[in-house]
Write an enzyme that holds these catalytic residues in place. Structure first.
Site, PDB file in Angstrom:
ATOM      1  N   GLU A 195      -2.242 -27.642  27.708  1.00  0.00           N
ATOM      2  CA  GLU A 195      -4.010 -28.451  27.061  1.00  0.00           C
ATOM      3  C   GLU A 195      -4.077 -29.243  26.043  1.00  0.00           C
ATOM      4  O   GLU A 195      -4.197 -30.128  26.241  1.00  0.00           O
ATOM      5  CB  GLU A 195      -4.650 -27.155  26.022  1.00  0.00           C
ATOM      6  N   THR A 227       0.826  -1.462   0.385  1.00  0.00           N
ATOM      7  CA  THR A 227      -0.421  -0.265   0.009  1.00  0.00           C
ATOM      8  C   THR A 227       0.998   1.042   0.240  1.00  0.00           C
ATOM      9  O   THR A 227       0.180   2.004  -0.336  1.00  0.00           O
ATOM     10  CB  THR A 227      -1.034  -0.058   1.413  1.00  0.00           C
ATOM     11  N   TYR A 276      -8.145   0.494  -3.755  1.00  0.00           N
ATOM     12  CA  TYR A 276      -7.219   1.062  -3.951  1.00  0.00           C
ATOM     13  C   TYR A 276      -6.090   0.054  -4.657  1.00  0.00           C
ATOM     14  O   TYR A 276      -6.563  -1.043  -4.712  1.00  0.00           O
ATOM     15  CB  TYR A 276      -5.809   2.258  -3.295  1.00  0.00           C
ATOM     16  N   LYS A 282      -0.234  -7.122  13.058  1.00  0.00           N
ATOM     17  CA  LYS A 282      -1.148  -6.602  12.204  1.00  0.00           C
ATOM     18  C   LYS A 282      -2.494  -7.091  13.306  1.00  0.00           C
ATOM     19  O   LYS A 282      -3.118  -8.270  13.160  1.00  0.00           O
ATOM     20  CB  LYS A 282      -1.203  -6.471  11.267  1.00  0.00           C
ATOM     21  N   THR A 300       1.166  -4.081   4.306  1.00  0.00           N
ATOM     22  CA  THR A 300       1.317  -4.723   5.735  1.00  0.00           C
ATOM     23  C   THR A 300       0.963  -6.115   6.206  1.00  0.00           C
ATOM     24  O   THR A 300       0.474  -6.304   6.909  1.00  0.00           O
ATOM     25  CB  THR A 300       0.633  -3.519   6.124  1.00  0.00           C
ATOM     26  N   ASP A 301      -0.022  -6.290   4.961  1.00  0.00           N
ATOM     27  CA  ASP A 301      -0.313  -7.821   5.433  1.00  0.00           C
ATOM     28  C   ASP A 301       0.248  -8.938   5.977  1.00  0.00           C
ATOM     29  O   ASP A 301       0.074  -9.557   6.557  1.00  0.00           O
ATOM     30  CB  ASP A 301      -1.233  -8.312   4.180  1.00  0.00           C
ATOM     31  N   SER A 358       1.562  -7.838  -0.722  1.00  0.00           N
ATOM     32  CA  SER A 358       2.448  -8.738   0.041  1.00  0.00           C
ATOM     33  C   SER A 358       0.871  -9.533   0.146  1.00  0.00           C
ATOM     34  O   SER A 358       1.517 -10.946   1.172  1.00  0.00           O
ATOM     35  CB  SER A 358       2.393  -7.656   1.612  1.00  0.00           C
TER      36      SER A 358
END
Ligand code: DGL
Length: 375
Positions: free
Chosen positions: A332, A58, A72, A211, A138-139, A105
């Site tokens: 667990e 981006t 975009y 993120k 950023t992904d 990305s």
């Protein structure tokens, strides 16, 4: 791969106007290219030498108009255009740019991780290179950053940067993020801190940052483990550093690696079954990250298929979908009896990165568990 040196003085007001117009789409890049400052032959004495590698995202995106914060197109503006649109960088560092990729990305590949890491190591081995900035979507920036944190063989700064708004947006966050990233990469304070992710004036460690919002400019957080510091008012402030080994201090060497072992992630949810797991094992996964509910819990119906995968030699790592906290060994699930590994505090996507690299060294669960407690 193009490399440009961008430092020659060029009336900043003219450049600012043209690059604002360029980023707004009003000026074609052809015109802007002609306005690119002539590459300075000699760097400015006293400034650090920083190489900026563009990969897309981006920060290099363009919207149909200045209010197009979604919808975009990512990865459209060349890295040297982004750098040239910030004339203030002339006083921060001697910059060279390389457009190593131009991708959104979510489409970044493991092959591209390997290519990027190898290029970074070649550049950082050059005495005149003081630091590196990588612009990235950023992904998946957190995965690429952690991969580099484990494979870069230098203590010189490597700073990853992205943006949540496209380059021509109203209040675009990219220019200041990029300015701060170059400042950080050229700083002495960032030496030896591991790979850093710098957005929104904050400095986060590659290992811990994730993120946390789909669209706001404060999306990147290290949640409970916290930021390392800030870039504010053209200054770098560190308040802590990671306790985990990284970069030069890791055992991983990708210099001769062409591929990485396949590792997949199984997402835990109520009433899940083993269809995804069985498909991933059939596809050749050498490792599975089980992103379980809560403290990495394994549903009753998943124990047999996970054990069957283990018996085929697949390494099983118990992580959590929760996103914060420790997944404790033998909590667990009976990890000792099942021969499973636990992810400690790594989220599933980061655990996958570490397991891929771990499997290039060993298939011993005990050795891989050591790695999860070390990095
Ligand atoms: N397509 C997403 C990416 O390249 C856009 C998100 C961003 O870069 O902020 O990661």
């Amino acid at each position: 791969m193009q490399s440009h040196t961008l430092n020659a003085p060029f009336p900043a007001c003219i450049r600012r106007l043209f690059f604002t117009l360029l980023l707004s789409g009003a000026v074609t890049s052809v015109v802007a290219q002609e306005l690119q400052p002539v590459s300075a032959e000699s760097p400015t004495q006293g400034l650090p030498n920083v190489t900026v590698l563009g990969t897309g995202g981006t920060i290099a995106g363009t919207g149909a108009n200045r209010t197009a914060m979604v919808g975009y197109k990512a990865a459209t503006v060349a890295i040297d255009t982004l750098i040239a649109s910030i004339p203030e960088l002339n006083k921060v560092a001697n910059i060279k740019t390389e457009q190593i990729f131009q991708v959104a990305s979510e489409s970044m590949t493991v092959d591209q991780w390997l290519k990027l890491a190898k290029r970074v190591n070649v550049l950082l081995a050059q005495p005149h290179v003081d630091g590196i900035v990588i612009t990235h979507g950023t992904d998946t920036i957190e995965e690429t950053a952690y991969f580099l944190d484990l494979t870069v063989k230098s203590h010189k700064p490597v700073v990853m940067v992205g943006a949540m708004r496209p380059s021509n947006a109203l209040s675009a966050d990219g220019p200041l993020n990029l300015y701060n990233a170059v400042l950080l990469a050229g700083s002495k304070e960032a030496i030896g801190k591991g790979v850093l992710v710098a957005l929104n004036d904050q400095i986060n460690a590659a290992r811990d940052v994730t993120k946390t919002n789909t669209s706001t400019t404060d999306a990147f957080k290290s949640t409970e483990l916290g930021v390392l510091g800030y870039v504010q008012g053209r200054k770098v402030y560190f308040y802590r550093q990671s306790t985990r080994k990284n970069t030069l201090d890791t055992e991983f060497d990708i210099s001769n690696l062409a591929v990485l072992p396949r590792v997949d992630i199984v997402y835990g949810y109520a009433d899940m079954d083993s269809a995804a797991l069985d498909g991933q094992v059939a596809a050749g996964a050498k490792g599975i990250i089980h992103a379980g509910v809560g403290n990495g819990s394994v549903a009753a119906q998943m124990k047999v298929p996970l054990l069957a995968a283990r018996k085929k030699g697949v390494i099983i790592v118990r992580a959590s979908r929760v996103g914060q906290g420790i997944v404790a060994r033998n909590g667990e699930a009976s990890d000792d009896a099942l021969d499973f590994v636990v992810a400690d505090t790594l989220n599933a996507q980061k655990a996958r990165v570490l397991l891929m690299l771990g499997l290039t060294r060993t298939t011993s669960p005990q050795e891989i568990q050591r790695m999860f407690y070390t990095y």
